[in-house]
Motif scaffolding. Structure first.
Motif, PDB file in Angstrom:
ATOM      1  N   ASN A 176      50.202   0.698  32.458  1.00 11.31           N
ATOM      2  CA  ASN A 176      50.219   0.563  31.009  1.00 11.31           C
ATOM      3  C   ASN A 176      51.100   1.624  30.379  1.00 11.31           C
ATOM      4  O   ASN A 176      51.168   2.757  30.861  1.00 11.31           O
ATOM      5  N   SER A 177      51.780   1.240  29.291  1.00 13.50           N
ATOM      6  CA  SER A 177      52.657   2.156  28.569  1.00 13.50           C
ATOM      7  C   SER A 177      52.462   1.988  27.069  1.00 13.50           C
ATOM      8  O   SER A 177      52.088   0.913  26.599  1.00 13.50           O
ATOM      9  N   TYR A 178      52.753   3.048  26.338  1.00  6.30           N
ATOM     10  CA  TYR A 178      52.727   3.051  24.885  1.00  6.30           C
ATOM     11  C   TYR A 178      54.157   3.105  24.370  1.00  6.30           C
ATOM     12  O   TYR A 178      55.030   3.667  25.031  1.00  6.30           O
ATOM     13  N   GLY A 179      54.377   2.554  23.190  1.00  8.83           N
ATOM     14  CA  GLY A 179      55.702   2.656  22.609  1.00  8.83           C
ATOM     15  C   GLY A 179      55.809   1.955  21.274  1.00  8.83           C
ATOM     16  O   GLY A 179      54.812   1.653  20.616  1.00  8.83           O
ATOM     17  N   ASP A 180      57.057   1.689  20.890  1.00  8.85           N
ATOM     18  CA  ASP A 180      57.366   1.034  19.625  1.00  8.85           C
ATOM     19  C   ASP A 180      58.290  -0.145  19.886  1.00  8.85           C
ATOM     20  O   ASP A 180      59.176  -0.066  20.736  1.00  8.85           O
ATOM     21  N   VAL A 181      58.094  -1.225  19.125  1.00 11.29           N
ATOM     22  CA  VAL A 181      58.989  -2.372  19.192  1.00 11.29           C
ATOM     23  C   VAL A 181      60.106  -2.113  18.188  1.00 11.29           C
ATOM     24  O   VAL A 181      59.872  -2.041  16.989  1.00 11.29           O
ATOM     25  N   LEU A 182      61.326  -1.943  18.697  1.00  9.44           N
ATOM     26  CA  LEU A 182      62.464  -1.642  17.834  1.00  9.44           C
ATOM     27  C   LEU A 182      63.102  -2.897  17.262  1.00  9.44           C
ATOM     28  O   LEU A 182      63.629  -2.899  16.163  1.00  9.44           O
ATOM     29  N   ARG A 183      63.079  -3.962  18.047  1.00 15.52           N
ATOM     30  CA  ARG A 183      63.685  -5.227  17.633  1.00 15.52           C
ATOM     31  C   ARG A 183      62.817  -6.358  18.138  1.00 15.52           C
ATOM     32  O   ARG A 183      62.373  -6.342  19.272  1.00 15.52           O
ATOM     33  N   ALA A 212      58.281   7.807  28.017  1.00 14.39           N
ATOM     34  CA  ALA A 212      58.649   7.866  29.428  1.00 14.39           C
ATOM     35  C   ALA A 212      57.856   8.955  30.150  1.00 14.39           C
ATOM     36  O   ALA A 212      58.187  10.128  30.057  1.00 14.39           O
ATOM     37  N   ASP A 213      56.822   8.526  30.875  1.00 11.58           N
ATOM     38  CA  ASP A 213      56.114   9.479  31.719  1.00 11.58           C
ATOM     39  C   ASP A 213      56.917   9.668  33.010  1.00 11.58           C
ATOM     40  O   ASP A 213      57.948   9.026  33.226  1.00 11.58           O
ATOM     41  N   GLU A 232      66.732   7.511  26.857  1.00  8.59           N
ATOM     42  CA  GLU A 232      66.844   8.351  25.674  1.00  8.59           C
ATOM     43  C   GLU A 232      65.660   9.320  25.684  1.00  8.59           C
ATOM     44  O   GLU A 232      64.672   9.095  24.996  1.00  8.59           O
ATOM     45  N   PRO A 233      65.746  10.405  26.495  1.00  6.44           N
ATOM     46  CA  PRO A 233      64.607  11.310  26.649  1.00  6.44           C
ATOM     47  C   PRO A 233      64.023  11.729  25.302  1.00  6.44           C
ATOM     48  O   PRO A 233      64.778  11.994  24.380  1.00  6.44           O
ATOM     49  N   PRO A 234      62.720  11.725  25.159  1.00  5.71           N
ATOM     50  CA  PRO A 234      61.666  11.480  26.153  1.00  5.71           C
ATOM     51  C   PRO A 234      61.220  10.025  26.229  1.00  5.71           C
ATOM     52  O   PRO A 234      60.077   9.744  26.545  1.00  5.71           O
ATOM     53  N   ARG A 235      62.117   9.084  25.927  1.00  6.48           N
ATOM     54  CA  ARG A 235      61.762   7.674  25.922  1.00  6.48           C
ATOM     55  C   ARG A 235      62.716   6.851  26.781  1.00  6.48           C
ATOM     56  O   ARG A 235      63.826   7.281  27.094  1.00  6.48           O
ATOM     57  N   LEU A 236      62.262   5.651  27.116  1.00  7.84           N
ATOM     58  CA  LEU A 236      63.105   4.641  27.741  1.00  7.84           C
ATOM     59  C   LEU A 236      63.121   3.447  26.792  1.00  7.84           C
ATOM     60  O   LEU A 236      62.069   3.016  26.320  1.00  7.84           O
ATOM     61  N   VAL A 237      64.305   2.922  26.500  1.00  3.63           N
ATOM     62  CA  VAL A 237      64.415   1.746  25.649  1.00  3.63           C
ATOM     63  C   VAL A 237      64.674   0.556  26.562  1.00  3.63           C
ATOM     64  O   VAL A 237      65.674   0.511  27.284  1.00  3.63           O
ATOM     65  N   LEU A 238      63.751  -0.403  26.547  1.00  2.00           N
ATOM     66  CA  LEU A 238      63.812  -1.576  27.411  1.00  2.00           C
ATOM     67  C   LEU A 238      64.252  -2.778  26.601  1.00  2.00           C
ATOM     68  O   LEU A 238      63.648  -3.101  25.575  1.00  2.00           O
ATOM     69  N   ARG A 239      65.307  -3.435  27.042  1.00  2.00           N
ATOM     70  CA  ARG A 239      65.775  -4.655  26.396  1.00  2.00           C
ATOM     71  C   ARG A 239      65.272  -5.818  27.228  1.00  2.00           C
ATOM     72  O   ARG A 239      65.485  -5.860  28.444  1.00  2.00           O
TER      73      ARG A 239
END
Length: 107
Positions: A29-36, A61-62, A90-97
């Protein structure tokens, strides 16, 4: 901004017998934001159209996600598994398309 929480599938290579390696899918499981958030259909040269989405999800990004980014197979969005088509670090995140529906192995 829409928040994301859900499983991401990783295909980790494991040795089942001497010299025989297979991808075993695990979910984390991961937490994040929906950018698009975009949905589309692509017909191509097929009779039935493929459903695709062009969502971009930025996850926190853990260590496991960073070390296994190349092994990401799918992200579950609204109960459906979608192929991770592209990863931007994009530390500390990963942007997944995301791309088309995932129909590979699951845990």
């Amino acid at each position: 901004m829409v928040k994301y929480f859900g499983p991401i599938g990783y295909g980790i290579s494991v040795e089942k017998a001497p010299g025989v390696w297979i991808d075993e899918v695990i979910e984390r499981n991961s937490y994040g934001d929906v950018l698009r958030n975009a949905l589309g259909n692509s017909a191509g040269d097929k009779t039935n159209m493929d459903v695709t989405i062009s969502n971009s999800v930025s996850i926190v990004a853990d260590e496991f996600a960073v070390n296994n980014a190349a092994s990401m197979r799918y992200l579950t969005w609204r109960g459906v598994r979608w192929v991770v088509a592209n990863i931007t670090i994009e530390p500390p995140r990963l942007v997944l398309r995301l791309g088309e529906l995932y129909d590979g192995p699951t845990p």
